[in-house]
Design a protein around this motif. Sequence first.
Motif, short mmCIF file in Angstrom:
data_model
loop_
_atom_site.label_atom_id
_atom_site.label_comp_id
_atom_site.label_asym_id
_atom_site.label_seq_id
_atom_site.Cartn_x
_atom_site.Cartn_y
_atom_site.Cartn_z
N VAL A 131 0.84 -1.20 0.00
CA VAL A 131 0.00 0.00 0.00
C VAL A 131 0.88 1.25 0.00
O VAL A 131 1.85 1.34 0.75
N CYS A 132 0.55 2.21 -0.86
CA CYS A 132 1.33 3.45 -0.97
C CYS A 132 1.30 4.23 0.34
O CYS A 132 0.26 4.34 0.99
N ARG A 133 2.46 4.76 0.73
CA ARG A 133 2.55 5.51 1.98
C ARG A 133 2.87 6.98 1.74
O ARG A 133 3.47 7.64 2.59
N CYS A 134 2.51 7.52 0.59
CA CYS A 134 2.81 8.94 0.35
C CYS A 134 1.82 9.80 1.14
O CYS A 134 0.80 9.31 1.64
N GLN A 135 2.13 11.05 1.26
CA GLN A 135 1.30 12.00 2.01
C GLN A 135 -0.18 11.93 1.61
O GLN A 135 -1.07 11.83 2.46
N ASP A 136 -0.45 11.98 0.30
CA ASP A 136 -1.82 11.97 -0.20
C ASP A 136 -2.57 10.72 0.26
O ASP A 136 -3.70 10.80 0.75
N CYS A 137 -1.96 9.58 0.04
CA CYS A 137 -2.63 8.31 0.34
C CYS A 137 -2.87 8.14 1.83
O CYS A 137 -3.95 7.73 2.25
N ILE A 138 -1.87 8.44 2.64
CA ILE A 138 -2.02 8.27 4.09
C ILE A 138 -3.13 9.17 4.62
O ILE A 138 -4.02 8.72 5.35
N SER A 162 -4.54 7.36 -4.17
CA SER A 162 -4.94 8.75 -4.39
C SER A 162 -3.95 9.49 -5.28
O SER A 162 -4.30 10.42 -5.98
N CYS A 163 -2.67 9.09 -5.22
CA CYS A 163 -1.62 9.84 -5.90
C CYS A 163 -1.52 9.51 -7.37
O CYS A 163 -0.84 10.20 -8.13
N SER A 164 -2.20 8.45 -7.82
CA SER A 164 -2.05 8.04 -9.22
C SER A 164 -3.25 8.43 -10.05
O SER A 164 -3.49 7.89 -11.12
ZN LIG Z 1 0.29 7.50 -2.83
#
Ligand SMILES: [Zn+2]
Length: 99
Positions: free
Chosen positions: A36-43, A96-98
Amino acid sequence: MGLREEYNFEYLVNESERLVVESLEKQLAQEENQNVCRCQDCILDMIALALNKVKPHYRVSLIGTLYAHALDHTKYADEVDKAVQGALEKIGENPSCSG
Ligand SMILES: [Zn+2]
């Protein structure tokens, strides 16, 4: 005169937010969620999604953190875990980031 200037809002505690963040930390550490993506947007999106699913749970804390963990291991905590799990699945499949 604004209420926020006149009163100390630090005593207003959002218990659901604390529980959601703790549950997300726990679930992100699990094997099945390693991708699972852990970038700012996704978290932040996962946290917002989960918070919108559970009933709000605010309390006023004039005596510090005496009851801070009173909700842990309750039915409410179970609902939080499920909401976080749902958010993890949703964002995991559709980050969310993609977009
Ligand atoms: Zn992300």
